[in-house]
Design a protein around this motif. Structure first.
Motif, mmCIF file in Angstrom:
data_model
loop_
_atom_site.group_PDB
_atom_site.id
_atom_site.type_symbol
_atom_site.label_atom_id
_atom_site.label_comp_id
_atom_site.label_asym_id
_atom_site.label_seq_id
_atom_site.Cartn_x
_atom_site.Cartn_y
_atom_site.Cartn_z
ATOM 1 N N ILE A 199 3.917 -10.722 36.039
ATOM 2 C CA ILE A 199 3.857 -10.206 34.650
ATOM 3 C C ILE A 199 3.192 -11.233 33.728
ATOM 4 N N ASN A 200 2.162 -10.425 33.016
ATOM 5 C CA ASN A 200 1.609 -11.163 31.866
ATOM 6 C C ASN A 200 2.089 -10.779 30.499
ATOM 7 N N LEU A 201 2.725 -11.473 29.698
ATOM 8 C CA LEU A 201 2.806 -11.273 28.290
ATOM 9 C C LEU A 201 1.900 -12.229 27.313
ATOM 10 N N LEU A 202 1.961 -11.673 26.225
ATOM 11 C CA LEU A 202 0.975 -12.271 25.046
ATOM 12 C C LEU A 202 1.861 -12.211 23.844
ATOM 13 N N GLN A 203 2.146 -13.443 23.194
ATOM 14 C CA GLN A 203 2.902 -13.587 22.104
ATOM 15 C C GLN A 203 2.531 -12.715 20.899
ATOM 16 N N TYR A 204 3.156 -11.901 20.280
ATOM 17 C CA TYR A 204 3.103 -10.945 19.113
ATOM 18 C C TYR A 204 3.466 -11.834 17.812
ATOM 19 N N ARG A 205 2.358 -11.533 16.812
ATOM 20 C CA ARG A 205 2.724 -12.268 15.413
ATOM 21 C C ARG A 205 2.607 -11.004 14.456
ATOM 22 N N ASP A 206 3.631 -10.953 13.851
ATOM 23 C CA ASP A 206 3.791 -9.957 12.847
ATOM 24 C C ASP A 206 2.588 -10.200 11.563
ATOM 25 N N TYR A 207 2.043 -9.209 11.105
ATOM 26 C CA TYR A 207 0.942 -9.317 10.162
ATOM 27 C C TYR A 207 1.194 -7.971 9.012
ATOM 28 N N GLY A 208 0.542 -8.503 7.914
ATOM 29 C CA GLY A 208 0.803 -7.408 6.764
ATOM 30 C C GLY A 208 -0.535 -6.790 6.384
ATOM 31 N N THR A 209 -0.477 -5.821 5.755
ATOM 32 C CA THR A 209 -1.848 -5.177 5.331
ATOM 33 C C THR A 209 -2.136 -5.213 3.897
ATOM 34 N N LYS A 210 -3.347 -5.533 3.449
ATOM 35 C CA LYS A 210 -3.361 -5.394 1.811
ATOM 36 C C LYS A 210 -4.065 -4.143 1.304
ATOM 37 N N THR A 211 -3.719 -3.865 0.310
ATOM 38 C CA THR A 211 -4.027 -2.774 -0.237
ATOM 39 C C THR A 211 -4.690 -3.213 -1.841
ATOM 40 N N LEU A 212 -5.625 -2.611 -2.196
ATOM 41 C CA LEU A 212 -6.017 -2.614 -3.706
ATOM 42 C C LEU A 212 -6.112 -1.582 -4.479
ATOM 43 N N LYS A 213 -5.257 -1.662 -5.542
ATOM 44 C CA LYS A 213 -5.265 -0.554 -6.495
ATOM 45 C C LYS A 213 -5.962 -0.658 -7.771
ATOM 46 N N ILE A 214 -6.867 0.112 -8.188
ATOM 47 C CA ILE A 214 -7.663 0.027 -9.407
ATOM 48 C C ILE A 214 -7.296 0.960 -10.279
ATOM 49 N N THR A 215 -6.757 0.657 -11.595
ATOM 50 C CA THR A 215 -6.242 1.645 -12.772
ATOM 51 C C THR A 215 -7.402 1.463 -13.749
ATOM 52 N N SER A 216 -7.529 2.561 -14.360
ATOM 53 C CA SER A 216 -8.511 2.637 -15.696
ATOM 54 C C SER A 216 -7.506 2.678 -16.878
ATOM 55 N N SER A 217 -8.076 1.965 -17.782
ATOM 56 C CA SER A 217 -7.534 2.022 -19.272
ATOM 57 C C SER A 217 -8.422 2.898 -20.237
ATOM 58 N N SER A 218 -7.838 3.142 -21.177
ATOM 59 C CA SER A 218 -8.353 4.332 -22.287
ATOM 60 C C SER A 218 -9.709 3.644 -22.778
ATOM 61 N N LYS A 219 -9.845 2.269 -22.656
ATOM 62 C CA LYS A 219 -11.133 1.778 -23.032
ATOM 63 C C LYS A 219 -12.090 1.450 -22.174
ATOM 64 N N GLY A 220 -11.880 2.142 -20.765
ATOM 65 C CA GLY A 220 -12.941 2.013 -19.927
ATOM 66 C C GLY A 220 -12.717 0.689 -19.034
ATOM 67 N N ASN A 221 -11.946 -0.287 -19.536
ATOM 68 C CA ASN A 221 -11.730 -1.560 -18.769
ATOM 69 C C ASN A 221 -10.724 -0.908 -17.268
ATOM 70 N N THR A 222 -11.114 -1.877 -16.315
ATOM 71 C CA THR A 222 -10.339 -1.767 -15.318
ATOM 72 C C THR A 222 -9.182 -2.745 -14.899
ATOM 73 N N LYS A 223 -8.439 -2.587 -14.258
ATOM 74 C CA LYS A 223 -7.511 -3.703 -13.856
ATOM 75 C C LYS A 223 -7.272 -3.501 -12.379
ATOM 76 N N LYS A 224 -7.097 -4.684 -11.781
ATOM 77 C CA LYS A 224 -7.123 -4.786 -10.129
ATOM 78 C C LYS A 224 -5.785 -5.329 -9.773
ATOM 79 N N LYS A 225 -5.130 -4.624 -8.748
ATOM 80 C CA LYS A 225 -3.925 -5.133 -8.460
ATOM 81 C C LYS A 225 -3.705 -5.184 -6.706
ATOM 82 N N ALA A 226 -3.616 -6.344 -6.341
ATOM 83 C CA ALA A 226 -3.410 -6.300 -4.734
ATOM 84 C C ALA A 226 -1.970 -6.425 -4.374
ATOM 85 N N THR A 227 -1.508 -5.641 -3.523
ATOM 86 C CA THR A 227 -0.047 -5.875 -2.983
ATOM 87 C C THR A 227 -0.326 -6.136 -1.531
ATOM 88 N N VAL A 228 0.868 -6.637 -0.948
ATOM 89 C CA VAL A 228 0.884 -7.002 0.735
ATOM 90 C C VAL A 228 2.015 -6.105 1.236
#
Length: 218
Positions: free
Chosen positions: A129-158
């Motif tokens: 038998i051959n086993l390999l250690q497993y390491r948990d990991y997370g995915t990052k998503t980038l959310k972009i929102t627009s304000s009424s003035k045309g500015n953008t805000k970026k928020k990253a979550t894991v």
């Protein structure tokens, strides 16, 4: 004395040898003025290899939880672990004089296994038998929102995998064929807590529990 568990299932005969390759991913480079230097990286995944015998009959030196199981029982389990695309817990318990010396508990994947058969060996099966250690990991998503003035805000979550939040009973009565590893896996969603639970219940050896015994979790 050694005991090997794969996803909570005790192997009937502990392998005589265990090979664990502890890897790193460091890299060396040559600098003009300082010569060769070592760039330290995040450790690599541990590779585990061992060979186990699956007996076709119950010998005096075999250990079965819940009664004898033929090689086909374990081979089906190995195949399921390989194709399920899910990591599982691998554990090695080392005992001497009824006391736990130290243990190896690791989340792993089953990379591959080799089946060896010999007609001269009473239909017993050897599996490498051959086993390999497993390491948990997370995915990052980038959310972009627009304000009424045309500015953008970026928020990253894991995003991370979280254990189940279902309610857990405060105690459990041991049934025939139970082991503390599987009890903690079922009731606490974490089999590695078997050592903590054993300590709380004054159990010197987590592998020695008996039907009717009440296990308390808090």
């Amino acid at each position: 004395m050694y005991q090997f568990y794969m996803d909570g299932a005790l192997l009937p005969i502990a392998p005589s040898k265990l090979e664990m390759k502890i890897k790193n991913q460091n890299k060396t480079i040559n600098l003009i003025n300082d010569g060769e230097v070592n760039i330290l990286k995040v450790p690599g995944l541990t590779e585990i290899k061992f060979e186990t015998l699956l007996p076709n009959q119950e010998y005096a030196f075999t250990t079965f939880e819940g009664g004898f199981q033929p090689p086909s029982f374990f081979l089906e389990k190995f195949e399921k672990l390989k194709i399920d695309l899910k990591p599982f817990e691998f554990m090695v318990v080392r005992e001497a004089g009824g006391e736990i010396l130290f243990d190896t508990v690791m989340k792993v994947s089953l990379e591959d296994y080799t089946i060896k058969e010999d007609a001269k060996e009473n239909n017993d099966v050897i599996v490498v038998i051959n086993l390999l250690q497993y390491r948990d990991y997370g995915t990052k998503t980038l959310k972009i929102t627009s304000s009424s003035k045309g500015n953008t805000k970026k928020k990253a979550t894991v995003t991370k995998t979280r254990p189940s939040s279902k309610a857990t009973s405060k105690s459990y009565t041991v049934k025939k064929g139970d082991n503390l590893w599987n009890i903690c896996k079922s009731k606490l969603n974490d089999p590695t807590k078997c050592w903590e639970v054993a300590k709380k219940n004054n159990i010197k050896n987590p592998n020695l529990i008996y039907p009717g015994q009440v296990i308390k979790f808090d």
